[in-house]
Enzyme design. Structure first.
Site, PDB file in Angstrom:
ATOM      1  N   ARG A 116      -1.315  -0.859 -27.494  1.00 54.35           N
ATOM      2  CA  ARG A 116      -1.893  -2.144 -27.067  1.00 54.35           C
ATOM      3  C   ARG A 116      -1.373  -2.517 -25.676  1.00 54.35           C
ATOM      4  O   ARG A 116      -2.012  -3.253 -24.950  1.00 54.35           O
ATOM      5  CB  ARG A 116      -1.603  -3.252 -28.095  1.00 54.35           C
ATOM      6  CG  ARG A 116      -2.197  -4.599 -27.718  1.00 54.35           C
ATOM      7  CD  ARG A 116      -2.476  -5.524 -28.911  1.00 54.35           C
ATOM      8  NE  ARG A 116      -1.416  -5.564 -29.894  1.00 54.35           N
ATOM      9  CZ  ARG A 116      -0.214  -6.163 -29.723  1.00 54.35           C
ATOM     10  NH1 ARG A 116       0.040  -6.794 -28.596  1.00 54.35           N
ATOM     11  NH2 ARG A 116       0.676  -6.135 -30.678  1.00 54.35           N
ATOM     12  N   TYR A 135     -24.762 -13.298 -16.562  1.00 53.85           N
ATOM     13  CA  TYR A 135     -24.990 -12.559 -17.802  1.00 53.85           C
ATOM     14  C   TYR A 135     -24.900 -13.518 -19.007  1.00 53.85           C
ATOM     15  O   TYR A 135     -24.045 -14.412 -19.034  1.00 53.85           O
ATOM     16  CB  TYR A 135     -23.933 -11.449 -17.901  1.00 53.85           C
ATOM     17  CG  TYR A 135     -24.044 -10.649 -19.158  1.00 53.85           C
ATOM     18  CD1 TYR A 135     -25.073  -9.728 -19.317  1.00 53.85           C
ATOM     19  CD2 TYR A 135     -23.140 -10.821 -20.195  1.00 53.85           C
ATOM     20  CE1 TYR A 135     -25.185  -9.003 -20.481  1.00 53.85           C
ATOM     21  CE2 TYR A 135     -23.250 -10.096 -21.357  1.00 53.85           C
ATOM     22  CZ  TYR A 135     -24.280  -9.188 -21.498  1.00 53.85           C
ATOM     23  OH  TYR A 135     -24.383  -8.482 -22.647  1.00 53.85           O
ATOM     24  N   ASP A 171     -18.424 -10.509 -10.614  1.00 47.27           N
ATOM     25  CA  ASP A 171     -18.957  -9.514 -11.552  1.00 47.27           C
ATOM     26  C   ASP A 171     -19.822  -8.552 -10.740  1.00 47.27           C
ATOM     27  O   ASP A 171     -20.877  -8.916 -10.241  1.00 47.27           O
ATOM     28  CB  ASP A 171     -19.768 -10.218 -12.653  1.00 47.27           C
ATOM     29  CG  ASP A 171     -20.304  -9.233 -13.703  1.00 47.27           C
ATOM     30  OD1 ASP A 171     -20.498  -8.048 -13.371  1.00 47.27           O
ATOM     31  OD2 ASP A 171     -20.541  -9.669 -14.847  1.00 47.27           O
ATOM     32  N   LYS A 196     -22.198  -0.118 -18.444  1.00 45.55           N
ATOM     33  CA  LYS A 196     -23.398   0.116 -17.648  1.00 45.55           C
ATOM     34  C   LYS A 196     -23.213   1.358 -16.761  1.00 45.55           C
ATOM     35  O   LYS A 196     -23.086   2.440 -17.287  1.00 45.55           O
ATOM     36  CB  LYS A 196     -23.733  -1.145 -16.865  1.00 45.55           C
ATOM     37  CG  LYS A 196     -23.637  -2.450 -17.702  1.00 45.55           C
ATOM     38  CD  LYS A 196     -24.640  -2.504 -18.834  1.00 45.55           C
ATOM     39  CE  LYS A 196     -24.375  -3.605 -19.854  1.00 45.55           C
ATOM     40  NZ  LYS A 196     -24.218  -4.938 -19.340  1.00 45.55           N
TER      41      LYS A 196
HETATM   42  C1  LIG Z   1     -23.577  -6.139 -19.821  1.00 47.28           C
HETATM   43  C2  LIG Z   1     -22.993  -7.075 -18.856  1.00 47.28           C
HETATM   44  C3  LIG Z   1     -21.837  -7.804 -19.167  1.00 47.28           C
HETATM   45  C4  LIG Z   1     -21.164  -7.721 -20.533  1.00 47.28           C
HETATM   46  O1  LIG Z   1     -20.618  -6.460 -20.736  1.00 47.28           O
HETATM   47  P1  LIG Z   1     -20.408  -5.803 -22.200  1.00 47.28           P
HETATM   48  O2  LIG Z   1     -19.862  -4.472 -21.869  1.00 47.28           O
HETATM   49  O3  LIG Z   1     -21.739  -5.778 -22.875  1.00 47.28           O
HETATM   50  O4  LIG Z   1     -19.445  -6.683 -22.938  1.00 47.28           O
HETATM   51  C5  LIG Z   1     -21.315  -8.638 -18.191  1.00 47.28           C
HETATM   52  N1  LIG Z   1     -21.906  -8.775 -16.983  1.00 47.28           N
HETATM   53  C6  LIG Z   1     -23.025  -8.091 -16.655  1.00 47.28           C
HETATM   54  C7  LIG Z   1     -23.625  -8.284 -15.315  1.00 47.28           C
HETATM   55  C8  LIG Z   1     -23.606  -7.241 -17.574  1.00 47.28           C
HETATM   56  O5  LIG Z   1     -24.728  -6.580 -17.258  1.00 47.28           O
END
Ligand SMILES: *Cc1c(COP(=O)(O)O)cnc(C)c1O
Length: 427
Positions: free
Chosen positions: A80, A133, A216, A241
């Site tokens: 962890r 998001y 982000d 992604k």
């Molecule tokens: C998918 C996504 C998230 C969340 O990510 P997860 O891996 O699904 O928890 C956050 N920000 C953006 C821009 C995303 O496309």
């Protein structure tokens, strides 16, 4: 004498190597793992100390009870806190964004929520670009307020002026602790000026309070946009992604200066939001082809966007490669982005019915949310990814019933276009 390369060297002679050249070996020492060319999967919860004194020394460093000696690193304790697969992966991830440090999480939302909880406290305001998001939107508007943190949204397509406008209000300005930006925005590809936000964060900071800018960077990073270079403090990713890239895992990353990432990691340890060794191992495999995939996806997207822009049943295309020259947004794109990426949204002539007929007729594109994988995906933001956004706000953000969002993969572009062509013919 050994001529083995230092596992953390980024140079040949005095020449700096490119990130893609480092993804196969950076940060890994085969001699520590029986000479295996690839890092083994360390499926272990705990690590054996050589002596009680060593265990004590590791804990002192891990819990910040004493300063480390020069060159002393935190030893392996418990998965962890740290694990070899995550440590090697984190070192590799720093290379793309030229960050000092990285922390890997079991999801993008774990990276985002852990980071926000690390730096926000009751009474703080978090100023954020909209749309963000869906999960982030819910965290900001419904969960953080329960801890006394006030979210203030600013429309991304309002530009920098909208942020400046928001902080004219003293009840906001005096309490802002963080600016949170998602750019390009999902699903319209609206851009937010990172450098201008960094300037604003700096102006809002004073002795005793540093206002942080978190970005982000899931849509364009880590190849086509580098927020730290434009003054951001923290870069966040859904590694589910592009970084993962094969639609077979969920993961997240936070990057930034060492002292910030250390604070995030101490929260990660207690909240238990770290990635598993398996996820770390899979992400290392993904990183080896990151540039190949993202480059191929970016090239394919240009063909697709050009095809859509010329099609009579398509009303409007939202694609960064089609921004009209001589506009402020195009100038911002040129300053901030290195390529248009591979996310395209477009509006069909018609409404939800036409959009659904199109989606149901697709054969090669899969009808699914998520993005950034090797396979092309299509979805309907208004009823899927953005269905829980207030309908009025949704219209303000430009998310209409006739909009479809595409994530372009690595297939042959002619096949992608043939599929779009036949699906549009079915509308
Ligand atoms: C998918 C996504 C998230 C969340 O990510 P997860 O891996 O699904 O928890 C956050 N920000 C953006 C821009 C995303 O496309």
């Amino acid at each position: 004498m050994s001529t083995k390369r230092d596992s953390h060297s980024r140079t040949i002679g005095n020449r700096m190597m490119h990130p893609e050249s480092l993804m196969m070996g950076y940060g890994y020492r085969p001699e520590l793992s029986e000479g295996a060319i690839k890092p083994p999967l360390f499926l272990t919860s705990t690590f054996v100390f050589k002596t009680a004194e060593e265990g004590k020394a590791f804990f002192e460093l891990a819990y910040g009870l004493r300063k480390g000696a020069p060159g002393e690193e935190i030893g392996l304790i418990y998965s962890r806190l740290n694990n070899p697969d995550l440590e090697i992966l984190e070192d590799r991830l720093t290379v793309w964004d030229n960050a000092e440090a990285a922390a890997v999480f079991e999801s993008g939302m774990a990276a985002i929520s852990t980071t926000l909880l690390t730096f926000l406290k009751p009474g703080d305001v978090v100023l954020f670009s909209e749309p963000v998001y869906g999960g982030t939107d819910y965290l900001l508007k419904h969960i953080l307020p329960r801890f006394g943190i006030r979210p203030v949204g600013v429309l991304a397509h309002g530009g920098t002026a909208a942020f400046e406008q928001a902080v004219l209000d003293r009840s906001i300005r005096d309490h802002v602790a963080m600016l949170y930006v998602e750019t390009p925005a999902n699903p319209t590809n609206a851009l937010v000026d990172i450098a201008a936000c960094a300037g604003l964060a700096q102006r809002l900071s004073h002795a005793g309070k540093r206002v942080l800018l978190a970005v982000d960077n899931t849509f364009l990073g880590p190849l086509w946009q580098h927020p730290l270079q434009h003054g951001a403090d923290i870069v966040l990713y859904s590694a589910t992604k592009y970084i993962g890239g094969h639609s077979d895992l969920i993961a997240g990353v936070a990057l930034g200066a060492k002292n910030l990432v250390a604070q995030i990691k101490s929260f990660r340890t207690i909240l238990g939001t770290m990635a598993s060794p398996m996820t770390g191992w899979m992400l290392m495999r993904s990183l080896e082809t990151l540039k190949l995939r993202m480059t191929s996806q970016m090239k394919n997207a240009r063909y697709v966007a050009d095809f859509l822009a010329d099609h009579p049943k398509v009303e409007r295309v939202y694609y960064l490669g089609h921004l009209p020259p001589d506009t402020a947004e195009h100038a911002l794109y040129r300053r901030q982005c290195l390529a248009p990426g591979s996310m395209i949204s477009f509006e069909l002539v018609g409404g939800e019915e036409e959009a659904f007929r199109f989606l149901n007729a697709l054969q090669l594109f899969h009808l699914a949310v998520s993005l950034g994988g090797t396979e092309s995906l299509a979805e309907h933001p208004a009823t899927m990814t953005h269905s829980d956004v207030d309908p009025e706000e949704r219209i303000e953000m430009g998310i209409t019933e006739k909009m479809v969002r595409l994530s372009i993969g690595v297939e042959h572009p002619e096949d992608l276009i043939a599929d779009l062509e036949q699906a549009l013919a079915a509308v």
